[in-house]
Design a protein around this motif. Structure first.
Motif, PDB file in Angstrom:
ATOM      1  N   LYS A   1      61.076 -34.274   7.297  1.00 24.10           N
ATOM      2  CA  LYS A   1      61.607 -33.448   8.397  1.00 24.10           C
ATOM      3  C   LYS A   1      60.721 -32.568   8.586  1.00 24.10           C
ATOM      4  CE  LYS A   1      64.685 -29.430   8.783  1.00 24.10           C
ATOM      5  NZ  LYS A   1      65.160 -28.585   9.904  1.00 24.10           N
TER       6      LYS A   1
ATOM      7  N   PRO B   1      60.408 -30.754  12.252  1.00 24.44           N
ATOM      8  CA  PRO B   1      61.214 -30.157  13.182  1.00 24.44           C
ATOM      9  C   PRO B   1      60.718 -29.550  14.525  1.00 24.44           C
ATOM     10  CG  PRO B   1      60.955 -28.886  11.442  1.00 24.44           C
ATOM     11  CD  PRO B   1      60.626 -29.312  11.083  1.00 24.44           C
ATOM     12  N   GLU B   2      61.397 -30.178  15.403  1.00 21.94           N
ATOM     13  CA  GLU B   2      60.614 -29.214  17.157  1.00 21.94           C
ATOM     14  C   GLU B   2      60.857 -28.053  17.124  1.00 21.94           C
ATOM     15  OE1 GLU B   2      60.571 -29.648  21.156  1.00 21.94           O
ATOM     16  OE2 GLU B   2      61.927 -31.418  20.197  1.00 21.94           O
ATOM     17  N   TYR B   3      60.182 -27.003  16.757  1.00 14.30           N
ATOM     18  CA  TYR B   3      59.775 -25.632  17.085  1.00 14.30           C
ATOM     19  C   TYR B   3      60.409 -25.354  18.634  1.00 14.30           C
ATOM     20  CZ  TYR B   3      59.128 -25.510  12.083  1.00 14.30           C
ATOM     21  OH  TYR B   3      59.923 -25.767  10.875  1.00 14.30           O
TER      22      TYR B   3
ATOM     23  N   ASP C   1      63.148 -24.421  14.560  1.00 11.69           N
ATOM     24  CA  ASP C   1      63.229 -25.392  14.819  1.00 11.69           C
ATOM     25  C   ASP C   1      64.867 -24.827  15.822  1.00 11.69           C
ATOM     26  OD1 ASP C   1      65.133 -27.194  14.005  1.00 11.69           O
ATOM     27  OD2 ASP C   1      64.816 -27.887  12.167  1.00 11.69           O
TER      28      ASP C   1
END
Length: 179
Positions: A144, A146-148, A117
């Motif tokens: 949620k 998330p951008e990884y 994340d």
């Protein structure tokens, strides 16, 4: 009532299983794209040094096997310096605490790059117990997303994540090759 309850229970379980089914082929393709993205970053970081003739890059195709993903072909990168080389190799997609791992191995050790994340500063593992409140957990998962990004993981026991950029990569590379 017993048979009706059993049938209703089994119908719910079947519906849950269909809803939670994972497309492993899609996960494999996503992983291969994430590896390619990582290598593109590394090539960009190293391009100025390569242009000056201070290092060279070689590629080797390797076969990997992971449970659920099956077998796939990817690349191992060799960074060649005078008198030594460093290997960068994908380790796997199914990693506890991350969405993927790639290692950089040199004569002085090993650096781990983790796909985590973007907001993460250290590992966080959450355990959920299904006690009939699965609808509440689904809402948490939906909100949620998330951008990884790739980050460097410091050694245990107090693992921290360092943002991957040209300077942090250079420091990590120097750590595995410096005498």
């Amino acid at each position: 009532m017993g048979m009706e309850n059993l049938e209703e229970f089994l119908k719910r379980k079947k519906k849950d299983a269909e809803r939670n089914k994972i497309d492993w082929e899609q996960k494999k393709q996503q992983w291969l794209a994430e590896i390619a993205e990582f290598y593109n970053q590394v090539k960009a970081f190293l391009a100025p040094l390569q242009e000056k003739g201070l290092l060279s890059l070689d590629w080797e195709e390797v076969k990997k096997y992971e449970e659920y993903l099956g077998e796939y072909a990817t690349n191992k990168l060799y960074i060649n310096f005078p008198n030594q080389k460093v290997v960068i190799e994908p380790i796997g997609k199914n990693i506890i605490g991350a969405m993927g791992r790639i290692d950089m191995i040199g004569k002085n050790g090993n650096i781990k790059f983790l796909l985590v994340d973007k907001e993460a500063e250290s590992p966080k593992v959450t355990v959920h117990f299904n006690d009939g409140l699965s609808k509440g957990l689904e809402k948490i998962r939906e909100t949620k997303n998330p951008e990884y990004v790739w980050k460097i993981a410091t050694p245990p026991p107090n693992i921290k994540f360092i943002d991957l950029n040209e300077d942090s990569f250079s420091d990590a590379l120097l750590e595995v090759i410096a005498e």
